[in-house]
Design an enzyme around this catalytic site. Sequence first.
Site, PDB file in Angstrom:
ATOM      1  N   SER A  90      -7.278  64.309  24.185  1.00 33.86           N
ATOM      2  CA  SER A  90      -6.332  63.185  24.213  1.00 33.86           C
ATOM      3  C   SER A  90      -5.700  62.951  25.581  1.00 33.86           C
ATOM      4  O   SER A  90      -5.111  61.897  25.787  1.00 33.86           O
ATOM      5  CB  SER A  90      -5.231  63.449  23.200  1.00 33.86           C
ATOM      6  OG  SER A  90      -4.482  64.581  23.587  1.00 33.86           O
ATOM      7  N   SER A 127      -7.645  69.050  24.226  1.00 32.77           N
ATOM      8  CA  SER A 127      -7.179  67.777  24.791  1.00 32.77           C
ATOM      9  C   SER A 127      -7.054  67.742  26.313  1.00 32.77           C
ATOM     10  O   SER A 127      -6.935  66.669  26.891  1.00 32.77           O
ATOM     11  CB  SER A 127      -5.837  67.390  24.174  1.00 32.77           C
ATOM     12  OG  SER A 127      -6.051  66.798  22.918  1.00 32.77           O
ATOM     13  N   LYS A 148       1.233  63.306  31.396  1.00 37.67           N
ATOM     14  CA  LYS A 148       0.844  62.818  30.066  1.00 37.67           C
ATOM     15  C   LYS A 148       2.092  62.338  29.329  1.00 37.67           C
ATOM     16  O   LYS A 148       3.135  63.001  29.379  1.00 37.67           O
ATOM     17  CB  LYS A 148       0.148  63.947  29.294  1.00 37.67           C
ATOM     18  CG  LYS A 148      -0.542  63.496  28.011  1.00 37.67           C
ATOM     19  CD  LYS A 148      -1.235  64.694  27.350  1.00 37.67           C
ATOM     20  CE  LYS A 148      -2.001  64.274  26.090  1.00 37.67           C
ATOM     21  NZ  LYS A 148      -2.661  65.428  25.445  1.00 37.67           N
TER      22      LYS A 148
END
Lengths: 472, 483
Positions: free
Chosen positions: B153, B177, B78
Amino acid sequence: MSVKIGLEIHCQLTSLRTKLFCSCSADYRDKGPNTNVCPICLGLPGTLPLLNRKALEYATMISIVLNSKTPSTAAFYRKNYFYPDLPKNFQITQYNAHEITSIGFDGVVEYDSKKVRIRRIQLEEDPGRLVYEGSMETSLYTLVDYNRAGVALVEIVTEPDFEDPKDVRLFLNKLVSILEHLGVCDTKLEGSVRCDVNVSLAGGRKVEIKNIGSFSEAEKAIIFEMSRQKSVGMKGMEVKSETRHWDDARRVTIQSRVKEEEQDYRYFPEPDIPAVNFGHELTEILKKRMPELPDARKARFVEKFGLSEQVAQVLINDKYLADFFEEGAELYENAREVANWIVTDLKGYTDEFDGIRSLRIKPLHIAELAKMVDQSVISRTTAKQILQEIVKSGEMPSQVAEKLNAVQISDEKALIDVIDRVFDAEKSAVKDALQNENTINFLLGNVMQSTKGRADPKLALELIRKKLASIT
Amino acid sequence: MDPITLGANELATQIKNGSVSAEGYVAKILDRIKKVENSIHSYISLNDRAVDEARRIDKMVKNGERMGRLAGVPIAVKDNICTRGLRTTCASKMLEDYVPPYNATVIDRLQQEGAIILGKANLDEFAMGSTTEFSSFGPTRNPWDVNRVPGGSSGGSAASLAAAEATLALGSDTGGSIRCPASFCSVVGLKPTYGLVSRFGLVSFANSLELIGPMGRSASDVALMLSCIAGRDSMDHTTLDVDSMDYTAKIKQGIKGVKIGIVKEMISDDVDDVVAKSVHEAANKLESLDASIEEISINSLQYALASYYTIAMAEVSSNLARYDGVRYGLHMNPEGFAWNAYYTKARSNFGSEVKRRIMIGTYVLSSGYYGKYYLKAQQIRTLMRQELAGIFKKLDLLIAPTMPVMPFKIGEKIDEPLKMYMADIDTVIANLTGIPAISVPCTFKDNLPIGLQIMGNHLSEELLLRAAYAFEQVNDVKKVVEV
């Protein structure tokens, strides 16, 4: 007219090896701009603060010495505001609210038989420094140097208990000595201790004065500010509650160029540093480990060495001076003489800021000098001349005396030769001296003159009297 | 075409015994990425040294060197986790060209185990969002239906797994997330116990809530990755004083006698029928594995979202203050600006969702409001911790939907922040209380995935993964889009 003065003192923990939250050196001085930095103290994305435990100990020691309460849990808060010297745009500091306290609170310090209450003591990070090429007014840009960012700082806030600017100086002297004796801060380093003051005259509004460069300026700034507030009052105007800056070149306080708005710092607990629970044991351990502090040391100087209160106080006010004395007293047993030489003569050569450490002279020198005078190897006058030499050169007093040919003539035979010559040359004075005591001094003066002051005056006088007696 | 969806352990084993070449495998995945990125957009940046690193792994194998547990395993990271020398943007204009000078602790640990970073995965800007639509590099699309969001996310991380663009992925979870996109993309995602995994190098959004966690296509892959990254870190004071362990060791031991609670409030009438139904079906399957199931209530749940968003936004407002264009990231010519004007101008480059949260966070911390909002939110948090501690005295695990809704269409919720925030109701509780929670693929409805969430007590990751594994064995669900 009554005045209330409060202080906000910032003291760097210069004895730490590293900054408060990272492993960068705590010694940021004299380094190229932005070279004493790392991802943590620059606040780069993703970095986390790593608490320097030693800093927590030092701050706790300061709190203990200032007779403040210490919490069993240390917690940190964020103080949020935007300023370019703050890499994260918040400062990690402490806060007293919501059942959380800073590292010290509710203290009281005695100085010169007066008292000042300590409101709080907190541990926090120093911001970076704004640097202007030339002056602030002419520089095209503001440059930022983050070398200092993250250095451990202890903030000490007093209650507005001072009623005389002179007391502020006495208190600050004591505080400096305490910090030096604790060994947490080298107060002689530029910017290592800073002081903001607030002043309100005759119950009027509080004015805060920032930018006071050194402790010695604080008293001057307060005196100016008092007279300014007085004259504002005499003109029938009201003193505004504001922040002013001390201009040490012009010796005035001036209204801050940038109007400081009422800041809302949005304090909240620092999530990256869990509260440190050290119980009350740490305080107890630190109390046991506490070095000798100024008050105790002064008492010992009076007791052990027989120094007067005043002389002891002068020595204690500067830890370096006190150490210097003790080392000298170990080398020569007449400690009072050593102390007198330091306090009355040596101090004259020191400048206010750097003190005795800027001189090349060491305790060894003073001990020898005191001893030579005591043993009449040199006269006191000569000793003072020698001191003048050695503060610059660092040579031993005996070497200088030799060089100046200044060692006292205390050899009887040598002196008798000189006296004989004087008696031959001053026959009428000798005759006069048989009746007139004052003329003996004239003869002694001649002996001293012809030995360039090196004759041991006591011995010479004795020999002159003896010779006069033999004439009659 | 050779398979490119091997499990992490299987792949590492084959690379180590020489039957698969890391270089070849990485090259194939890079081909796959080239093929699907136009429609999926899992990655913000690719690591142009990936093939070289794979070649080095092969050479080490040939030389008979000792290899790590993830030798040659390609991973997606990420893009809010710092990688030395590899751009880390947080999907924000503010860090568009930012290249970190250091590695996050988890990156060091994964690389020591031989993992190969393929690239940096897309996310909502600074991890704020549940759809990955708030990326300033454009949205990621759900591999199962490209008209829908992949969740967020960590949408890029989840999509990269479902689209066979990586073998493992790192996500971060502040309020769901990791679990939300795992659910929406039919992969496995674990938010570990707060403090089990180092946050050093994770760009902070809400420090007290978030953690880095592993994502994969199976419980054992996630367990293996967790084994590699967990454990205390001297660079992060908030890590717990625990060692990592081999979370795969007991993963097959089953869940006989494990006491499981279904969270009543999370399958109430407010929840999509299909979602609630899927949880009941999952409960039946777990019961068939000799676990016991009962319904339980979490009373403080009604305050969870308010508490979560208050704390998260407060922390955001402070954490994101450093992005001012002065030291790194976005660069603006300072000519003609006073400080405050420069800040204002530079900081206008945040996206709308980030700005919204900074403003709300600034408000709740303002003097006079602190006690009303932030302090109250913290009190609720304490209350929830106490309530859950009580529940975990009686029960071993809790199950619930990961998301109360099916994956949204792209653009569907983007203008309705409150509705989007509501979708976090089932996930934020784990962040507020610090407990571990995992999302595992549960079922599909109308070709869209639904995830099952399993929560456990602090440091119960081993049991959590065992339950996830056991569930997988009786619940065969697609985890990767047809290659």
